[in-house]
Design a protein around this motif. Structure first.
Motif, mmCIF file in Angstrom:
data_model
loop_
_atom_site.group_PDB
_atom_site.id
_atom_site.type_symbol
_atom_site.label_atom_id
_atom_site.label_comp_id
_atom_site.label_asym_id
_atom_site.label_seq_id
_atom_site.Cartn_x
_atom_site.Cartn_y
_atom_site.Cartn_z
ATOM 1 N N TRP A 1 59.643 54.983 35.632
ATOM 2 C CA TRP A 1 59.704 54.740 37.074
ATOM 3 C C TRP A 1 60.189 55.981 37.826
ATOM 4 C CZ3 TRP A 1 57.171 50.926 39.160
ATOM 5 C CH2 TRP A 1 57.319 50.695 40.540
ATOM 6 N N LEU A 2 59.393 56.396 38.802
ATOM 7 C CA LEU A 2 59.720 57.569 39.612
ATOM 8 C C LEU A 2 60.172 57.149 40.999
ATOM 9 C CD1 LEU A 2 56.840 60.190 39.235
ATOM 10 C CD2 LEU A 2 59.259 60.622 38.871
ATOM 11 N N ASP A 3 61.294 57.676 41.443
ATOM 12 C CA ASP A 3 61.719 57.518 42.851
ATOM 13 C C ASP A 3 61.775 58.921 43.443
ATOM 14 O OD1 ASP A 3 62.484 54.613 43.176
ATOM 15 O OD2 ASP A 3 63.690 55.142 41.415
ATOM 16 N N VAL A 4 61.018 59.142 44.499
ATOM 17 C CA VAL A 4 60.947 60.478 45.108
ATOM 18 C C VAL A 4 61.169 60.376 46.607
ATOM 19 C CG1 VAL A 4 59.508 62.541 45.421
ATOM 20 C CG2 VAL A 4 59.222 61.145 43.377
ATOM 21 N N VAL A 5 62.065 61.231 47.128
ATOM 22 C CA VAL A 5 62.213 61.340 48.586
ATOM 23 C C VAL A 5 61.471 62.597 49.016
ATOM 24 C CG1 VAL A 5 63.806 61.573 50.533
ATOM 25 C CG2 VAL A 5 64.473 60.210 48.542
ATOM 26 N N ILE A 6 60.413 62.411 49.808
ATOM 27 C CA ILE A 6 59.650 63.565 50.291
ATOM 28 C C ILE A 6 60.160 63.904 51.685
ATOM 29 C CG2 ILE A 6 57.352 64.444 50.874
ATOM 30 C CD1 ILE A 6 56.247 62.437 48.791
ATOM 31 N N LEU B 1 64.315 60.827 41.052
ATOM 32 C CA LEU B 1 64.961 60.083 39.957
ATOM 33 C C LEU B 1 63.875 59.631 38.999
ATOM 34 C CD1 LEU B 1 67.520 57.781 41.856
ATOM 35 C CD2 LEU B 1 67.985 59.929 40.673
ATOM 36 N N LEU B 2 64.151 59.745 37.707
ATOM 37 C CA LEU B 2 63.225 59.284 36.667
ATOM 38 C C LEU B 2 63.943 58.181 35.913
ATOM 39 C CD1 LEU B 2 60.440 59.885 35.392
ATOM 40 C CD2 LEU B 2 61.563 61.522 33.890
ATOM 41 N N ASP B 3 63.425 56.953 36.002
ATOM 42 C CA ASP B 3 64.100 55.771 35.421
ATOM 43 C C ASP B 3 65.566 55.713 35.844
ATOM 44 O OD1 ASP B 3 61.985 54.508 34.203
ATOM 45 O OD2 ASP B 3 62.211 55.571 32.298
ATOM 46 N N LEU C 1 50.680 64.374 41.370
ATOM 47 C CA LEU C 1 50.764 63.083 42.068
ATOM 48 C C LEU C 1 50.768 63.232 43.583
ATOM 49 C CD1 LEU C 1 53.384 61.044 39.998
ATOM 50 C CD2 LEU C 1 51.053 60.333 40.529
ATOM 51 N N PHE C 2 51.507 64.244 44.075
ATOM 52 C CA PHE C 2 51.724 64.331 45.526
ATOM 53 C C PHE C 2 51.021 65.518 46.183
ATOM 54 C CE2 PHE C 2 55.459 62.007 43.909
ATOM 55 C CZ PHE C 2 55.269 60.812 44.592
ATOM 56 N N GLY C 3 50.365 66.363 45.367
ATOM 57 C CA GLY C 3 49.563 67.434 45.965
ATOM 58 C C GLY C 3 50.358 68.613 46.484
ATOM 59 N N PHE C 4 51.644 68.771 46.060
ATOM 60 C CA PHE C 4 52.323 70.001 46.463
ATOM 61 C C PHE C 4 52.473 70.937 45.269
ATOM 62 C CE2 PHE C 4 55.867 67.584 44.999
ATOM 63 C CZ PHE C 4 56.125 66.515 45.852
ATOM 64 N N SER C 5 52.982 72.149 45.525
ATOM 65 C CA SER C 5 53.063 73.149 44.457
ATOM 66 C C SER C 5 54.176 72.792 43.467
ATOM 67 C CB SER C 5 53.354 74.529 45.049
ATOM 68 O OG SER C 5 54.665 74.536 45.594
ATOM 69 N N ARG C 6 54.090 73.383 42.265
ATOM 70 C CA ARG C 6 55.150 73.146 41.278
ATOM 71 C C ARG C 6 56.483 73.697 41.764
ATOM 72 N NH1 ARG C 6 52.845 73.853 35.171
ATOM 73 N NH2 ARG C 6 55.055 74.061 34.713
ATOM 74 N N THR C 7 56.422 74.795 42.532
ATOM 75 C CA THR C 7 57.656 75.374 43.086
ATOM 76 C C THR C 7 58.336 74.352 44.003
ATOM 77 O OG1 THR C 7 56.566 77.511 43.064
ATOM 78 C CG2 THR C 7 58.581 77.366 44.350
ATOM 79 N N ARG C 8 57.505 73.710 44.857
ATOM 80 C CA ARG C 8 58.027 72.686 45.791
ATOM 81 C C ARG C 8 58.598 71.505 44.996
ATOM 82 N NH1 ARG C 8 60.219 70.955 49.537
ATOM 83 N NH2 ARG C 8 59.475 69.681 51.262
ATOM 84 N N ALA C 9 57.879 71.114 43.936
ATOM 85 C CA ALA C 9 58.346 70.003 43.092
ATOM 86 C C ALA C 9 59.708 70.343 42.478
ATOM 87 C CB ALA C 9 57.324 69.714 41.993
ATOM 88 N N ALA C 10 59.829 71.584 41.974
ATOM 89 C CA ALA C 10 61.092 72.014 41.355
ATOM 90 C C ALA C 10 62.233 71.995 42.374
ATOM 91 C CB ALA C 10 60.932 73.411 40.755
ATOM 92 N N GLU C 11 61.920 72.366 43.625
ATOM 93 C CA GLU C 11 62.942 72.348 44.687
ATOM 94 C C GLU C 11 63.439 70.919 44.939
ATOM 95 O OE1 GLU C 11 60.913 74.171 47.969
ATOM 96 O OE2 GLU C 11 61.195 76.220 47.191
ATOM 97 N N LEU C 12 62.511 69.964 44.969
ATOM 98 C CA LEU C 12 62.903 68.560 45.211
ATOM 99 C C LEU C 12 63.773 68.038 44.065
ATOM 100 C CD1 LEU C 12 59.613 66.912 46.598
ATOM 101 C CD2 LEU C 12 61.533 67.849 47.862
ATOM 102 N N ILE C 13 63.392 68.424 42.827
ATOM 103 C CA ILE C 13 64.170 67.982 41.647
ATOM 104 C C ILE C 13 65.586 68.570 41.725
ATOM 105 C CG2 ILE C 13 64.334 68.075 39.123
ATOM 106 C CD1 ILE C 13 61.149 68.309 39.200
#
Length: 309
Positions: free
Chosen positions: A60-65, A43-45, A25-37
């Motif tokens: 529903w996804l809420d993401v702070v980039i 937040l998922l729902d 969705l956001f074009g970053f690496s899975r490692t970066r995604a895991a760090e944000l999580i």
């Protein structure tokens, strides 16, 4: 503060792992995604999920980039042991010591070639990003040897093109474990970031084309001294290619070298040195070439290997 994004999971991502879905969705690496999580920025729902949770269309996804970190600026201070091999109005060629990065990067707090040149009163070209002024190619922080920096804008653009078009002759000396068979050859294998996401690189299908030519200068009992000519200039290219043919650079623990051999030779880094650099001078067009002697730690390790053979 980062940027807040809220959106439903698209139908095309139904059943995907959350880290993979965020990466797409956001074009970053899975490692970066895991760090944000892990940081609680996803937040998922409305609830805090795990990176391996499967997502469903319409959830529903809420993401702070987070805002990208500000580009670091070079600290102008002389770098001990950094010698100038040649300087004129357009270029400065230096002999880069161990533990010095080419230019500042996020997370690097050590000395840089750029800071060392500015600190010693040298002028460098101002083209390119502020933190990389005049830098037309790089050596790893722990790889020593000859490196050219552009002083004029003309030199910057012409040298950048020369490196891109592979008209620069980059020669390295590498002490590798064992004896490559054949004694001279070419490694042609694509390189990209290592799937482990730990800062290493690897031979990866679909990576960037990478070509390394090598020739054995001297064979010892436990190792071989190679003369290496790079056709391309990928990050960690020699280290990755030598490791891929099962002859890692001696002392290169990140790429599978034997720690006992490194300890016996007193090495705290890979045995790899940018021995010479040749190119068309950006102002005169004449071919110029510069060489750099093996630094003390590599010379000492080579003496020990030679004496044991």
């Amino acid at each position: 503060m980062g940027e807040q994004r809220s959106l439903p999971v698209p139908d095309g991502l139904e059943g995907e792992r959350l880290d993979a879905a965020l990466a797409r969705l956001f074009g970053f690496s899975r490692t970066r995604a895991a760090e944000l999580i892990a940081a609680g920025d996803v937040l998922l729902d409305g609830s805090a999920p795990a990176k391996s949770d499967r997502v469903h269309a319409g959830a529903w996804l809420d993401v702070v980039i987070p805002a990208p970190p500000a580009a670091p600026v070079p600290v102008a201070e002389p770098v001990p042991g950094m010698r100038v091999l040649h300087e004129d109005d357009d270029i400065v060629v230096i002999d880069k010591p161990i533990g010095v990065a080419a230019h500042p990067t996020v997370g690097w707090t050590g000395p840089t070639v750029l800071g060392g040149l500015l600190g010693a009163g040298h002028r460098v070209a101002t083209s390119g990003a502020a933190e990389r002024q005049g830098i037309v190619h790089r050596l790893d922080a722990n790889t020593t040897g000859a490196m050219v920096v552009a002083k004029s804008e003309t030199a910057y653009s012409r040298l950048k093109r020369a490196f891109k078009e592979r008209t620069v002759e980059k020669r390295y000396h590498a002490l590798v474990q064992g004896h490559p068979d054949p004694l001279r050859g070419t490694v042609d294998a694509p390189i990209d970031r290592h799937p482990a996401g730990d800062g290493r690189f690897a031979v990866v299908a679909g990576g960037k084309p990478s070509i390394t030519h090598y020739d054995t200068i001297e064979a010892f009992r436990a190792a071989s001294l190679l003369d290496i000519r790079l056709e391309t200039g990928r990050t960690h290219q020699i280290r990755v290619h030598m490791s891929a043919i099962r002859h890692p650079c001696v002392g290169d623990l990140a790429y599978g070298a034997d720690p006992r051999l490194a300890a016996r030779l007193g090495l705290t880094r890979q045995w790899l040195h940018a021995f010479s650099l040749g190119f068309e001078h950006p102002a005169t067009g004449e071919w110029v070439s510069f060489t750099s002697d093996h630094p003390a730690d590599l010379a000492r390790a080579l003496e020990i290997v030679r004496a044991e053979s």
